[in-house]
Design a protein around this motif. Structure first.
Motif, PDB file in Angstrom:
ATOM      1  N   SER A 109     -52.825 -51.475  -3.534  1.00 49.22           N
ATOM      2  CA  SER A 109     -52.021 -52.200  -4.526  1.00 49.22           C
ATOM      3  C   SER A 109     -51.229 -51.230  -5.403  1.00 49.22           C
ATOM      4  O   SER A 109     -50.072 -51.505  -5.754  1.00 49.22           O
ATOM      5  CB  SER A 109     -52.930 -53.073  -5.403  1.00 49.22           C
ATOM      6  N   LEU A 110     -51.842 -50.108  -5.736  1.00 45.55           N
ATOM      7  CA  LEU A 110     -51.103 -49.082  -6.485  1.00 45.55           C
ATOM      8  C   LEU A 110     -49.994 -48.476  -5.625  1.00 45.55           C
ATOM      9  O   LEU A 110     -48.932 -48.104  -6.142  1.00 45.55           O
ATOM     10  CB  LEU A 110     -52.063 -47.988  -6.963  1.00 45.55           C
ATOM     11  N   GLY A 111     -50.245 -48.379  -4.308  1.00 44.57           N
ATOM     12  CA  GLY A 111     -49.189 -47.928  -3.412  1.00 44.57           C
ATOM     13  C   GLY A 111     -48.032 -48.915  -3.387  1.00 44.57           C
ATOM     14  O   GLY A 111     -46.857 -48.519  -3.433  1.00 44.57           O
ATOM     15  N   PHE A 112     -48.345 -50.208  -3.328  1.00 46.40           N
ATOM     16  CA  PHE A 112     -47.322 -51.247  -3.412  1.00 46.40           C
ATOM     17  C   PHE A 112     -46.534 -51.101  -4.713  1.00 46.40           C
ATOM     18  O   PHE A 112     -45.297 -51.143  -4.720  1.00 46.40           O
ATOM     19  CB  PHE A 112     -48.004 -52.623  -3.354  1.00 46.40           C
ATOM     20  N   ALA A 113     -47.257 -50.915  -5.806  1.00 42.98           N
ATOM     21  CA  ALA A 113     -46.615 -50.799  -7.118  1.00 42.98           C
ATOM     22  C   ALA A 113     -45.724 -49.575  -7.196  1.00 42.98           C
ATOM     23  O   ALA A 113     -44.672 -49.597  -7.850  1.00 42.98           O
ATOM     24  CB  ALA A 113     -47.676 -50.756  -8.214  1.00 42.98           C
ATOM     25  N   GLY A 114     -46.120 -48.475  -6.525  1.00 37.38           N
ATOM     26  CA  GLY A 114     -45.297 -47.270  -6.534  1.00 37.38           C
ATOM     27  C   GLY A 114     -43.941 -47.507  -5.893  1.00 37.38           C
ATOM     28  O   GLY A 114     -42.903 -47.077  -6.426  1.00 37.38           O
ATOM     29  N   TYR A 115     -43.940 -48.183  -4.758  1.00 29.78           N
ATOM     30  CA  TYR A 115     -42.667 -48.490  -4.095  1.00 29.78           C
ATOM     31  C   TYR A 115     -41.854 -49.505  -4.901  1.00 29.78           C
ATOM     32  O   TYR A 115     -40.639 -49.357  -5.073  1.00 29.78           O
ATOM     33  CB  TYR A 115     -42.930 -49.036  -2.686  1.00 29.78           C
ATOM     34  N   PHE A 116     -42.530 -50.547  -5.405  1.00 33.86           N
ATOM     35  CA  PHE A 116     -41.828 -51.581  -6.160  1.00 33.86           C
ATOM     36  C   PHE A 116     -41.233 -51.015  -7.449  1.00 33.86           C
ATOM     37  O   PHE A 116     -40.092 -51.337  -7.811  1.00 33.86           O
ATOM     38  CB  PHE A 116     -42.790 -52.726  -6.477  1.00 33.86           C
ATOM     39  N   SER A 117     -41.995 -50.150  -8.114  1.00 37.55           N
ATOM     40  CA  SER A 117     -41.515 -49.566  -9.366  1.00 37.55           C
ATOM     41  C   SER A 117     -40.340 -48.629  -9.122  1.00 37.55           C
ATOM     42  O   SER A 117     -39.382 -48.579  -9.911  1.00 37.55           O
ATOM     43  CB  SER A 117     -42.647 -48.809 -10.063  1.00 37.55           C
ATOM     44  N   GLY A 118     -40.419 -47.860  -8.019  1.00 34.37           N
ATOM     45  CA  GLY A 118     -39.302 -46.981  -7.692  1.00 34.37           C
ATOM     46  C   GLY A 118     -38.033 -47.747  -7.384  1.00 34.37           C
ATOM     47  O   GLY A 118     -36.920 -47.248  -7.594  1.00 34.37           O
ATOM     48  N   TRP A 119     -38.177 -48.957  -6.913  1.00 37.16           N
ATOM     49  CA  TRP A 119     -37.040 -49.797  -6.536  1.00 37.16           C
ATOM     50  C   TRP A 119     -36.459 -50.539  -7.724  1.00 37.16           C
ATOM     51  O   TRP A 119     -35.238 -50.669  -7.873  1.00 37.16           O
ATOM     52  CB  TRP A 119     -37.498 -50.771  -5.469  1.00 37.16           C
ATOM     53  N   THR A 120     -37.358 -51.034  -8.607  1.00 37.22           N
ATOM     54  CA  THR A 120     -36.915 -51.914  -9.685  1.00 37.22           C
ATOM     55  C   THR A 120     -37.071 -51.325 -11.080  1.00 37.22           C
ATOM     56  O   THR A 120     -36.476 -51.824 -12.031  1.00 37.22           O
ATOM     57  CB  THR A 120     -37.699 -53.238  -9.643  1.00 37.22           C
ATOM     58  N   GLY A 121     -37.900 -50.296 -11.218  1.00 43.33           N
ATOM     59  CA  GLY A 121     -38.162 -49.737 -12.537  1.00 43.33           C
ATOM     60  C   GLY A 121     -39.274 -50.435 -13.290  1.00 43.33           C
ATOM     61  O   GLY A 121     -39.586 -50.083 -14.435  1.00 43.33           O
ATOM     62  N   ALA A 122     -39.914 -51.425 -12.685  1.00 46.49           N
ATOM     63  CA  ALA A 122     -41.009 -52.146 -13.342  1.00 46.49           C
ATOM     64  C   ALA A 122     -42.225 -51.242 -13.488  1.00 46.49           C
ATOM     65  O   ALA A 122     -42.459 -50.370 -12.642  1.00 46.49           O
ATOM     66  CB  ALA A 122     -41.377 -53.386 -12.528  1.00 46.49           C
ATOM     67  N   PRO A 123     -43.030 -51.402 -14.558  1.00 44.03           N
ATOM     68  CA  PRO A 123     -44.234 -50.578 -14.728  1.00 44.03           C
ATOM     69  C   PRO A 123     -45.237 -50.848 -13.617  1.00 44.03           C
ATOM     70  O   PRO A 123     -45.463 -51.993 -13.220  1.00 44.03           O
ATOM     71  CB  PRO A 123     -44.768 -51.003 -16.098  1.00 44.03           C
ATOM     72  N   ALA A 124     -45.857 -49.767 -13.129  1.00 40.99           N
ATOM     73  CA  ALA A 124     -46.676 -49.854 -11.919  1.00 40.99           C
ATOM     74  C   ALA A 124     -47.949 -50.682 -12.098  1.00 40.99           C
ATOM     75  O   ALA A 124     -48.265 -51.532 -11.257  1.00 40.99           O
ATOM     76  CB  ALA A 124     -47.027 -48.446 -11.435  1.00 40.99           C
ATOM     77  N   LEU A 125     -48.691 -50.440 -13.180  1.00 42.08           N
ATOM     78  CA  LEU A 125     -49.992 -51.084 -13.331  1.00 42.08           C
ATOM     79  C   LEU A 125     -49.890 -52.615 -13.372  1.00 42.08           C
ATOM     80  O   LEU A 125     -50.634 -53.306 -12.655  1.00 42.08           O
ATOM     81  CB  LEU A 125     -50.714 -50.548 -14.565  1.00 42.08           C
ATOM     82  N   PRO A 126     -48.984 -53.189 -14.178  1.00 45.69           N
ATOM     83  CA  PRO A 126     -48.851 -54.656 -14.159  1.00 45.69           C
ATOM     84  C   PRO A 126     -48.449 -55.193 -12.792  1.00 45.69           C
ATOM     85  O   PRO A 126     -48.893 -56.279 -12.399  1.00 45.69           O
ATOM     86  CB  PRO A 126     -47.768 -54.933 -15.209  1.00 45.69           C
TER      87      PRO A 126
END
Length: 433
Positions: A109-126
């Motif tokens: 899930s943190l891996g998912f958040a890393g890619y999503f955050s890099g794409w959108t700028g959203a904070p990873a943990l939430p």
């Protein structure tokens, strides 16, 4: 003739089908999420780390094969450890297996958040928390993963890895593939981390009851599946570092997207989408497996019976699913994907040490039990690969940071204490009866 009220599973899987299934089980999103962290310490020599991590999978895979041939209808690791070491050790290993899936889901899930955050700028943990909540809702809804969808998921994940290999082909030979900034300690540390990418090989043995001539087919298919995965992982690691050296991805939360973005227009977005799909799917399957193991242990009263509660409408183990999701969210708190992955690996190393030890012990205590498959390379009654499995697991266990070891020891101690309490309570109930 009266119908068979307890029919056995149909043996239809052949060698190619088991190999394909095995590759699909092993091939998860771990490499998408962790190769950047591993490259930071192993450098261009990260491919060596993948080879070393594969040794544990190979040695321990052989031990799983012998145990599954002895107890083909058993409940996997719990039963394998109960026969040689008793109920308490079996309970601890059962909890370690559950935690490996729960913590693994947090890692991915943190891996998912890393890619999503890099794409959108959203904070990873939430983002990671939202993903786990969404997966929990999907599991509660009663969704069933069909074989067709499983194959599609695997093809997409594998397609992303093959795409990275193709992108890196023109760059092969442009860097020193033995360059390691931290030397052998860094290579070993990376191997201890990326072992997470091999998680799942032990699930192949659970196909035994549905495989034609399982005593021969399963061991061969297991080794071929591991070999294919090793080759694929090594090719990916060589391609990635060839494009810009390990510095291009070192510590990156979205390494494949970064590499693809350098290679062609639209590559960043394309590989972000592939990685999001791969990581979400892997986290879903890990939570699904963990919740079912929790449910199974509660149903047999090994865990509190409330965990076995099934929603009357959805027919899903509601308490087990929600419990797995909540505990998985707890392991998001470190926020560092490397640390969370290493905690998951701690549980795996402990489990595999016990599995290898079980093979050695049962050779002495249950020598007459039929073993359609035996670990090769036996000296006396001691299977050498099982000994090497213990040694490699111990070696990589102590490559973990002391903080990770401390957390792991606390989890291990908690499982032992809880198991002891439950065993005492059961003994008291038996005395009253």
């Amino acid at each position: 003739m009266a119908p068979d009220t307890n029919p056995s599973l149909r043996r239809t899987l052949t060698f190619p089908e088991v190999v394909i299934s095995g590759v699909g089980v092993i091939l998860g999103a771990g490499i998408y999420a962790l190769i950047g962290e591993a490259a930071a310490v192993a450098g261009n020599a990260i491919w060596i780390s993948f080879v070393l991590a594969a040794l544990i999978a190979s040695f321990t895979g052989l031990s799983y094969m012998e145990l599954s041939s002895m107890f083909p209808g058993a409940s996997a690791e719990y039963e394998y450890s109960r026969h040689p070491f008793g109920n308490l050790v079996a309970f601890i290993i059962g909890i370690m297996v559950i935690l490996s899936g729960i913590v693994g889901a947090a890692t991915v899930s943190l891996g998912f958040a890393g890619y999503f955050s890099g794409w959108t700028g959203a904070p990873a943990l939430p983002v990671a928390v939202v993903l786990l909540v969404a997966l929990c809702i999907i599991l509660l809804s009663g969704i069933r993963q069909s074989a067709v969808f499983a194959i599609i998921f695997t093809l997409i994940e594998a397609g992303g890895l093959i795409g990275i290999i193709i992108i890196g082909l023109p760059y092969l030979g442009t860097v020193d593939y033995f360059a390691a900034p931290d030397g052998f300690p860094g290579i070993f540390a990376a191997a201890a981390l990326i072992f997470f990418a091999y998680q799942g090989f032990e699930e192949i043995v659970k196909l035994s009851d549905e495989t034609v001539r399982p005593e021969k087919t399963i061991p061969a298919a297991l080794l071929v599946a591991i070999a294919i995965t090793i080759i694929l992982y090594i090719a990916v690691s060589l391609s990635v570092v060839s494009i810009g050296g390990y510095e291009a991805i070192a510590g990156s939360p979205n390494p494949f997207a970064e590499i693809a973005g350098q290679a062609f227009s639209g590559g960043y977005t394309l590989f972000t989408v592939i990685a999001l799909f791969a990581t979400a799917n892997t986290a879903l399957l890990m939570m699904l497996a963990s919740s079912r193991i929790l449910y199974g242990m509660a149903k047999t009263k090994t865990l509190p019976e409330v965990i076995a509660y099934v929603h009357p409408g959805r027919r899903t183990p509601m308490v087990a699913i929600v419990g797995a999701a909540i505990v998985s969210m707890f392991f998001l708190l470190p926020g560092n994907i490397r640390d969370v992955a290493l905690i998951a690996n701690f549980t795996l190393f402990i489990t595999f040490i016990v599995i290898n030890a079980a093979v050695i012990t049962l050779r002495r205590t249950m020598p007459d039990v039929p073993r359609p498959y035996r670990v090769p390379g036996t000296v006396g009654r001691v299977p050498v690969p099982a000994v090497l499995g213990i040694v490699t697991c111990l070696f990589f266990l102590f490559q973990l940071d002391w903080q990770i070891l401390l957390i792991g020891i606390v989890l291990l101690g908690g499982a032992a204490f809880f198991g002891w309490i439950l065993e005492r309570r059961k003994m008291a109930e038996d005395d009253k009866a």
